[in-house]
Design a protein around this motif. Structure first.
Motif, mmCIF file in Angstrom:
data_model
loop_
_atom_site.group_PDB
_atom_site.id
_atom_site.type_symbol
_atom_site.label_atom_id
_atom_site.label_comp_id
_atom_site.label_asym_id
_atom_site.label_seq_id
_atom_site.Cartn_x
_atom_site.Cartn_y
_atom_site.Cartn_z
ATOM 1 N N LEU A 67 0.682 12.930 0.486
ATOM 2 C CA LEU A 67 0.506 13.005 1.931
ATOM 3 C C LEU A 67 -0.964 12.897 2.311
ATOM 4 O O LEU A 67 -1.312 12.251 3.305
ATOM 5 C CB LEU A 67 1.102 14.311 2.455
ATOM 6 C CG LEU A 67 2.620 14.434 2.370
ATOM 7 C CD1 LEU A 67 3.058 15.837 2.777
ATOM 8 C CD2 LEU A 67 3.305 13.401 3.244
ATOM 9 N N ARG A 68 -1.831 13.513 1.501
ATOM 10 C CA ARG A 68 -3.271 13.411 1.781
ATOM 11 C C ARG A 68 -3.743 11.962 1.636
ATOM 12 O O ARG A 68 -4.513 11.460 2.474
ATOM 13 C CB ARG A 68 -4.044 14.316 0.808
ATOM 14 C CG ARG A 68 -5.573 14.260 0.968
ATOM 15 C CD ARG A 68 -5.982 14.791 2.331
ATOM 16 N NE ARG A 68 -7.440 14.916 2.464
ATOM 17 C CZ ARG A 68 -8.267 13.953 2.833
ATOM 18 N NH1 ARG A 68 -7.783 12.733 3.093
ATOM 19 N NH2 ARG A 68 -9.567 14.175 2.954
ATOM 20 N N ALA A 69 -3.288 11.294 0.580
ATOM 21 C CA ALA A 69 -3.674 9.894 0.377
ATOM 22 C C ALA A 69 -3.115 9.007 1.485
ATOM 23 O O ALA A 69 -3.784 8.085 1.955
ATOM 24 C CB ALA A 69 -3.198 9.410 -0.985
ATOM 25 N N LEU A 70 -1.878 9.288 1.914
ATOM 26 C CA LEU A 70 -1.278 8.523 3.006
ATOM 27 C C LEU A 70 -2.063 8.720 4.297
ATOM 28 O O LEU A 70 -2.337 7.758 5.033
ATOM 29 C CB LEU A 70 0.178 8.941 3.201
ATOM 30 C CG LEU A 70 0.899 8.302 4.387
ATOM 31 C CD1 LEU A 70 1.067 6.806 4.173
ATOM 32 C CD2 LEU A 70 2.259 8.972 4.612
ATOM 33 N N LEU B 69 2.208 15.268 11.377
ATOM 34 C CA LEU B 69 1.623 14.041 10.853
ATOM 35 C C LEU B 69 2.471 12.862 11.315
ATOM 36 O O LEU B 69 3.620 12.728 10.905
ATOM 37 C CB LEU B 69 1.558 14.109 9.315
ATOM 38 C CG LEU B 69 0.666 13.091 8.588
ATOM 39 C CD1 LEU B 69 0.437 13.558 7.144
ATOM 40 C CD2 LEU B 69 1.260 11.686 8.563
ATOM 41 N N TRP B 70 1.885 12.041 12.192
ATOM 42 C CA TRP B 70 2.532 10.831 12.705
ATOM 43 C C TRP B 70 1.681 9.618 12.315
ATOM 44 O O TRP B 70 0.487 9.743 12.022
ATOM 45 C CB TRP B 70 2.601 10.847 14.235
ATOM 46 C CG TRP B 70 3.484 11.841 14.896
ATOM 47 C CD1 TRP B 70 3.736 13.132 14.514
ATOM 48 C CD2 TRP B 70 4.197 11.653 16.128
ATOM 49 N NE1 TRP B 70 4.554 13.752 15.420
ATOM 50 C CE2 TRP B 70 4.854 12.867 16.413
ATOM 51 C CE3 TRP B 70 4.340 10.576 17.000
ATOM 52 C CZ2 TRP B 70 5.646 13.027 17.551
ATOM 53 C CZ3 TRP B 70 5.125 10.730 18.140
ATOM 54 C CH2 TRP B 70 5.782 11.946 18.400
ATOM 55 N N THR B 71 2.317 8.457 12.332
ATOM 56 C CA THR B 71 1.578 7.199 12.308
ATOM 57 C C THR B 71 2.113 6.319 13.436
ATOM 58 O O THR B 71 3.275 6.442 13.834
ATOM 59 C CB THR B 71 1.706 6.459 10.957
ATOM 60 O OG1 THR B 71 3.089 6.216 10.659
ATOM 61 C CG2 THR B 71 1.078 7.272 9.833
ATOM 62 N N VAL B 72 1.240 5.446 13.937
ATOM 63 C CA VAL B 72 1.607 4.567 15.045
ATOM 64 C C VAL B 72 1.139 3.162 14.715
ATOM 65 O O VAL B 72 -0.049 2.935 14.446
ATOM 66 C CB VAL B 72 0.977 5.030 16.370
ATOM 67 C CG1 VAL B 72 1.259 4.015 17.472
ATOM 68 C CG2 VAL B 72 1.508 6.396 16.768
ATOM 69 N N GLY C 260 0.810 -1.213 0.000
ATOM 70 C CA GLY C 260 0.000 0.000 0.000
ATOM 71 C C GLY C 260 0.840 1.259 0.000
ATOM 72 O O GLY C 260 0.544 2.224 -0.720
ATOM 73 N N TRP C 261 1.879 1.289 0.840
ATOM 74 C CA TRP C 261 2.792 2.446 0.873
ATOM 75 C C TRP C 261 3.492 2.606 -0.470
ATOM 76 O O TRP C 261 3.538 3.705 -1.034
ATOM 77 C CB TRP C 261 3.820 2.263 1.989
ATOM 78 C CG TRP C 261 5.020 3.159 1.845
ATOM 79 C CD1 TRP C 261 6.163 2.878 1.155
ATOM 80 C CD2 TRP C 261 5.184 4.485 2.371
ATOM 81 N NE1 TRP C 261 7.035 3.951 1.224
ATOM 82 C CE2 TRP C 261 6.462 4.943 1.967
ATOM 83 C CE3 TRP C 261 4.382 5.321 3.155
ATOM 84 C CZ2 TRP C 261 6.949 6.206 2.307
ATOM 85 C CZ3 TRP C 261 4.872 6.577 3.493
ATOM 86 C CH2 TRP C 261 6.133 7.002 3.075
ATOM 87 N N LEU C 262 4.052 1.530 -0.994
ATOM 88 C CA LEU C 262 4.833 1.592 -2.225
ATOM 89 C C LEU C 262 3.971 1.985 -3.418
ATOM 90 O O LEU C 262 4.405 2.756 -4.282
ATOM 91 C CB LEU C 262 5.517 0.243 -2.459
ATOM 92 C CG LEU C 262 6.591 -0.105 -1.424
ATOM 93 C CD1 LEU C 262 6.834 -1.608 -1.393
ATOM 94 C CD2 LEU C 262 7.893 0.635 -1.729
#
Length: 349
Positions: A223-226, A252-255, A40-42
């Motif tokens: 960044l919006r899609a992420l 903007l963080w992710t955990v 998904g990230w790639l």
């Protein structure tokens, strides 16, 4: 397949749609795989940041073990890692391949496959402490490439080692703790951390970024899609500091998997004197440690001095340049790279 190979298959794809149809796109947004290894990230990175380049995705399998290498086409006989400044690390992606010997065979098969058509590969950012650097260099060497590595960046991170926020904060530099205490008097800002993203919240993020010291951001749609992807997975942490309802700092963080990743941060320079970015960081760190119970916080790439106030460890990030001497076009660049490495005392195989 060659008769002497233990591998059952090798596949090459020129688009993520092709790869998706052959099993790379299994729902992995909530799996245990690190973010930067996920399909998904790639796929998002390629769609929004490398849409002008063909993907070059290599897959090999041995029994139920498989490996993927995600590259982009940067020239007729040149490939680069599918990574940029948003990527904290780049590595081959393995499934059901915990055995180091199997990993080595799979990766050697991939680099051998790429050698049939490519003269130069460059890969960055490669980490060393997880074994990726040694694994890549060995595979390239064993499949006939002339490869050199050099350090090109730094990744700052924090291991909590069981500490709560107060214990962690007590070890921060005195000037930082004093600044937070002084600027935080009277609670000048309202802090909110969102686990979702709306058009209104994203407009606030863009407003803050547009008034910050940051250079123009070329990939806001990525960044919006992420942010939406991670919100759907429950891993987004979108933080704001507001004064009288006006957003003045954003992060903007992710955990996931007890690790917090700090992707982007900005604050309105008109409020520099009140230090909203620092106070928001204090709030975000506390929430990540006390509420999300993270064991590690990763500040990404870049050797910015302010990161040292918050982090306690760092790892070097390497670039690998590999040249295929079967192609004459690679001879001179390979020679130059090897001489440069010898002069710098950094020759690796």
């Amino acid at each position: 397949m060659a008769g002497d190979s233990p591998l059952q298959g090798r596949w090459e794809y020129r688009s993520f749609v092709e790869a998706w149809c052959h099993g790379a796109g299994s729902p992995d947004i909530v799996c245990d795989r690190p973010l930067f290894d996920r399909f998904g990230w790639l796929e998002l990175l390629h769609r929004f940041c490398f849409s002008d380049r063909n993907a070059d995705i290599v897959r090999v399998a041995e029994s139920d073990a498989q490996a993927w290498l995600f590259l982009t086409e940067t020239g007729a006989r040149r490939r680069s890692a599918l990574a940029n400044w948003y990527s904290f690390a780049f590595r081959p992606v393995f499934d059901n391949a915990s055995d180091p010997a199997i990993k080595a065979r799979l990766l050697a098969a991939m680099t051998h496959s790429v050698a049939k058509r490519v003269a130069h590969i460059d890969l960055y950012p490669i980490t060393e402490d997880d074994g990726t650097l040694a694994l890549m260099m060995t595979a390239l060497h064993d499949s006939g490439w002339s490869a050199v590595s050099r350090q090109m960046g730094i990744n700052h991170f924090l291991d909590l080692n069981g500490r709560d926020f107060d214990a962690y904060w007590a070890t921060r530099p005195g000037p930082l703790r004093t600044l937070v205490q002084r600027k935080g008097r009277g609670a000048p800002f309202d802090f909110t951390i969102y686990h979702d993203v709306t058009d209104s919240l994203w407009a606030d993020y863009l407003t803050v970024y547009g008034k910050s010291w940051k250079p123009s951001e070329p990939h806001f749609p990525f960044l919006r899609a992420l942010a939406q992807q991670q919100a759907d997975a429950g891993t987004l942490r979108l933080g704001f500091a507001r004064m009288d309802g006006v957003p003045v700092a954003a992060q903007l963080w992710t955990v996931q998997n007890n690790v917090a990743l700090i992707h982007k941060l900005a604050h309105d320079i008109a409020y520099d004197a009140q230090s909203p970015g620092t106070l928001l960081s204090h709030h975000m760190f506390r929430a990540a440690i006390e509420e999300d119970l993270v064991m590690q916080i990763d500040y990404g790439t870049g050797n910015n001095r302010y990161k040292m106030d918050w982090m306690e460890a760092q790892r070097p990030l390497y670039r690998i340049d590999a040249y295929n001497l079967h192609f004459p076009v690679a001879w001179l660049p390979a020679l130059r790279a090897r001489i440069s490495s010898l002069v710098a005392g950094r020759l690796t195989r």
